[in-house]
Design a protein around this motif. Structure first.
Motif, PDB file in Angstrom:
ATOM      1  N   SER A  29       0.809  -1.230   0.000  1.00  0.00           N
ATOM      2  CA  SER A  29       0.000   0.000   0.000  1.00  0.00           C
ATOM      3  C   SER A  29       0.835   1.270   0.000  1.00  0.00           C
ATOM      4  O   SER A  29       0.295   2.356   0.208  1.00  0.00           O
ATOM      5  CB  SER A  29      -0.924   0.003   1.233  1.00  0.00           C
TER       6      SER A  29
ATOM      7  N   ASN B 100      -5.373   5.193  -2.762  1.00  0.00           N
ATOM      8  CA  ASN B 100      -5.669   3.904  -3.395  1.00  0.00           C
ATOM      9  C   ASN B 100      -5.541   3.982  -4.911  1.00  0.00           C
ATOM     10  O   ASN B 100      -5.023   3.060  -5.565  1.00  0.00           O
ATOM     11  CB  ASN B 100      -7.064   3.426  -3.014  1.00  0.00           C
TER      12      ASN B 100
ATOM     13  N   GLY C 101     -16.128  -5.750   5.744  1.00  0.00           N
ATOM     14  CA  GLY C 101     -15.987  -4.354   5.348  1.00  0.00           C
ATOM     15  C   GLY C 101     -16.841  -4.021   4.145  1.00  0.00           C
ATOM     16  O   GLY C 101     -17.415  -4.903   3.500  1.00  0.00           O
TER      17      GLY C 101
ATOM     18  N   GLY D 238     -14.757   2.813   6.145  1.00  0.00           N
ATOM     19  CA  GLY D 238     -13.786   2.285   7.090  1.00  0.00           C
ATOM     20  C   GLY D 238     -12.613   1.604   6.394  1.00  0.00           C
ATOM     21  O   GLY D 238     -12.476   1.628   5.163  1.00  0.00           O
ATOM     22  N   LEU D 239     -11.762   0.985   7.233  1.00  0.00           N
ATOM     23  CA  LEU D 239     -10.519   0.392   6.746  1.00  0.00           C
ATOM     24  C   LEU D 239     -10.602  -1.118   6.546  1.00  0.00           C
ATOM     25  O   LEU D 239      -9.706  -1.707   5.946  1.00  0.00           O
ATOM     26  CB  LEU D 239      -9.374   0.711   7.715  1.00  0.00           C
ATOM     27  N   ASN D 240     -11.635  -1.744   7.087  1.00  0.00           N
ATOM     28  CA  ASN D 240     -11.687  -3.204   7.041  1.00  0.00           C
ATOM     29  C   ASN D 240     -11.684  -3.763   5.627  1.00  0.00           C
ATOM     30  O   ASN D 240     -11.026  -4.770   5.341  1.00  0.00           O
ATOM     31  CB  ASN D 240     -12.923  -3.713   7.799  1.00  0.00           C
TER      32      ASN D 240
ATOM     33  N   HIS E  25     -10.476  -2.550   2.795  1.00  0.00           N
ATOM     34  CA  HIS E  25      -9.183  -2.469   2.125  1.00  0.00           C
ATOM     35  C   HIS E  25      -8.151  -3.369   2.795  1.00  0.00           C
ATOM     36  O   HIS E  25      -7.267  -3.913   2.121  1.00  0.00           O
ATOM     37  CB  HIS E  25      -8.706  -1.019   2.097  1.00  0.00           C
ATOM     38  N   SER E  26      -8.275  -3.547   4.100  1.00  0.00           N
ATOM     39  CA  SER E  26      -7.391  -4.508   4.781  1.00  0.00           C
ATOM     40  C   SER E  26      -7.644  -5.916   4.260  1.00  0.00           C
ATOM     41  O   SER E  26      -6.711  -6.695   4.032  1.00  0.00           O
ATOM     42  CB  SER E  26      -7.622  -4.451   6.295  1.00  0.00           C
TER      43      SER E  26
END
Length: 456
Positions: free
Chosen positions: A204, A221, A322, A327-329, A331-332
Motif C-alpha cells: 500500500s 488507493n 468491510g 472504514g478500513l476493514n 481495504h485490509s
C-alpha cells in the motif's frame, strides 16, 4: 470422390460442407532447445502481471469510482465476450499470416502494446475524468474512461495469449512431451507474473515511492493502482522483447514463389467464406477426446471464474466484514486477499515445475481429474469458512480472528495447484489432439478458449 479439406472443381459449390482447409505448415526446422522455449514462454509473465493486478485491485476500484457492486460483474463480462470472438478470430488469422516477421509474433506485439495503452487508461481514469469535468462524488467520465480501458485490456489479453500458446505449440512440433513442457513453462511464468502482480497489489505504499501519481483527483488507493500499472508496463516490455527476440519464426512466404502464390490463391478463395461459418463448421470434425476436453474445461471454469473475479472482494466483505468507502476493514481484507493470491501463485509455480513428471507417471487425464476434485473441495471449504465467519465475534480491533484469516489463506494457497494444471494440461492435451484434424494451432486454441468463455 472428394477428399475432406480438398474440394475439387466439380464440387466447388459444396465447399461450405467440407472440412476447412488446413493452413499451410511452416517449413520443418530442427528441434528448438528447451531453454529457448522457456524464453519464448516468458511473455506470459508480463501479461499475467497485469492480469493479477486486474483480478486483485480492479473489482474494489470499480466500487470506489461509484459503480454499484452488482454492476461490477457486468463490466467483467467483456472478457468472455471478447474471448468468444477475438481469440478464435486472431488464432484463425495467425494461422494464415504471411508477415515477414512470422505468423504469431505480429499479433503478440500488437496485443502487448494494446495492453500497455489499456492499463494507462485505467490507471489515469480518475485524472482524465477530472480533466473532462468530473467533480464531487459522482464521476461518470472517469467511469467511462475506466470501462473503455478495462474492455480494451480484456481484448488485448485475448489477442496476446492465443498466438503466444500457438507459437509454443509450433516450436514444440508434434512432440507430446515437449508440448507439455512448453505449456508448463507458460504456466510457470504465469505463476511468476501472478506472484509479482499480487505482491505489488498487496503493498500500500507505492504512492510514496512514485509520488507523482498522487494528484487532486487520484487519492492514495488510486495512486497505488496507477503505480502498479506503471510497473506492469515495464515488466511487459522486458518480457515481450525476450520472447519475440527468442522465437525465430520462418514466415509462410519464406522465399518459395510457388508456395507464396499458392497461399495468396488460398486466401482469395477464403474471401467468400465467413470466418464464423468456418469456426462453427470445424466443430463437425472434432473427435470424442477433443469434445471431452472441451466439456471438462467448461465445467471447470464455471467454478474458477467467480473465484478469480471476487476473491479479494470476498476477503474484504465476508471475512473482514468491510464495505468499499466505509472504514478500513474492506481495504485490509483486499490487501490480505492479494497476499493470499501471492501464496496461490507460489504454489502454482511450484506445481508447474512438477507437472511434466506427474503427467508421465499418472497420465495427463488423471492429473487433471484429481486437480478438479481438489478445486471442488477448496470451494466447499470457502463456503464453510464464510459460514463460520458470520457466526463468530470479531476482536476488539474490529478484525476477524486469526484462525479464520489463516484458513482462508490456506485455501487460497492450495488452489494454486489445480490452477497450475488448469493453465497447462488442457492446452497441451488440446494441442496434441488438434494437429491430426487438419486445424491450425491458432484456431485450435481459439476453440478451447470458447469452452472457457462460454461458462463465464
Amino acid at each position: 470422390m472428394t477428399v475432406p479439406g480438398r474440394p475439387s472443381a466439380a464440387h466447388g459449390t459444396a465447399r461450405r460442407h467440407t472440412r476447412p482447409e488446413r493452413p499451410p505448415p511452416p517449413p520443418r526446422a530442427p528441434k528448438v532447445p528447451l531453454r529457448r522455449l522457456m524464453r519464448v514462454a516468458s511473455v506470459s509473465c508480463g501479461v499475467q502481471f497485469g492480469w493479477a493486478l486486474q483480478l486483485s485491485l480492479l473489482t474494489p476500484y470499480v466500487q470506489e469510482l461509484g459503480i454499484p457492486h452488482v454492476w461490477s460483474s457486468l463490466i467483467w463480462l467483456c472478457g468472455p465476450l471478447s474471448g468468444l470472438l477475438v481469440q478464435p478470430l486472431v488464432g484463425h488469422m495467425s494461422d494464415r499470416c504471411a508477415s515477414r516477421f512470422g505468423r504469431r509474433r505480429p499479433f503478440i506485439a500488437i496485443g502487448t502494446a494494446t495492453i500497455a495503452l489499456a492499463v494507462l487508461l485505467i490507471g489515469h481514469s480518475a485524472d482524465l475524468g477530472w480533466l473532462l469535468g468530473d467533480r464531487g462524488t459522482r464521476r461518470p467520465r472517469a467511469i467511462a474512461v475506466f470501462v473503455l480501458g478495462f474492455w480494451l485490456l480484456d481484448v488485448a489479453n485475448n489477442v496476446t495469449q492465443g498466438p503466444a500458446r500457438a507459437l509454443l505449440a509450433d516450436l514444440a512440433g508434434n512432440d507430446h512431451r515437449r508440448t507439455r513442457i512448453a505449456n508448463a513453462y507458460f504456466s510457470l511464468f504465469m505463476a511468476l507474473g501472478n506472484i509479482l502482480g499480487f505482491a505489488t497489489g498487496s503493498y500500500s505504499g507505492w504512492f510514496s515511492i512514485l509520488s507523482f501519481t498522487l494528484t487532486s483527483a487520484c487519492t492514495v488507493n488510486c495512486a497505488n493502482l496507477k503505480s502498479a500499472f506503471i510497473l506492469d508496463i515495464v515488466i511487459l516490455a522486458i518480457t515481450t522483447y525476450i520472447s519475440l527476440s527468442s522465437a525465430h519464426e520462418i514466415p509462410l512466404n519464406y522465399g518459395d514463389g510457388d508456395m507464396h502464390s499458392e497461399i495468396e490463391a488460398q486466401g482469395q478463395n477464403h474471401v467468400e467464406e465467413a470466418f464464423l461459418w468456418e469456426l462453427l463448421g470445424s466443430f463437425r470434425y472434432l473427435t470424442l477426446p477433443v469434445w471431452i476436453i472441451l466439456t471438462v474445461t467448461s465445467l471447470t471454469w464455471i467454478g474458477w471464474f467467480p473465484f478469480l473475479l471476487f476473491d479479494t472482494d470476498w476477503m474484504g466483505r465476508e471475512i473482514y466484514k468491510g464495505m468499499p468507502n466505509q472504514g478500513l476493514n474492506y481495504h485490509s481484507g483486499v490487501r490480505m486477499g492479494s497476499f493470499g493470491l501471492m501464496l496461490n501463485s507460489i504454489i502454482l509455480g511450484l506445481t508447474s515445475i512438477v507437472i511434466e513428471k506427474l503427467c508421465r507417471k499418472w497420465g495427463a487425464g488423471l492429473v487433471w481429474g484429481v486437480s478438479n476434485i481438489i478445486m471442488t473441495l477448496c470451494f466447499v471449504a470457502m463456503l464453510i469458512i464464510t459460514l463460520v465467519a458470520n457466526n463468530v465475534e470479531f476482536t476488539q480491533s474490529g478484525l476477524p480472528p486469526d484462525g479464520i484469516v489463516i484458513a482462508a489463506l490456506v485455501v487460497f494457497a492450495v488452489l494454486g495447484a489445480p490452477l497450475a494444471i488448469t493453465y497447462s494440461v488442457p492446452y497441451a492435451m488440446m494441442s496434441t489432439r488438434i494437429e491430426p484434424l487438419g486445424l491450425g494451432q491458432g484456431l485450435g486454441m481459439g476453440i478451447l478458449n470458447l469452452a472457457i468463455v462460454i461458462p463465464q
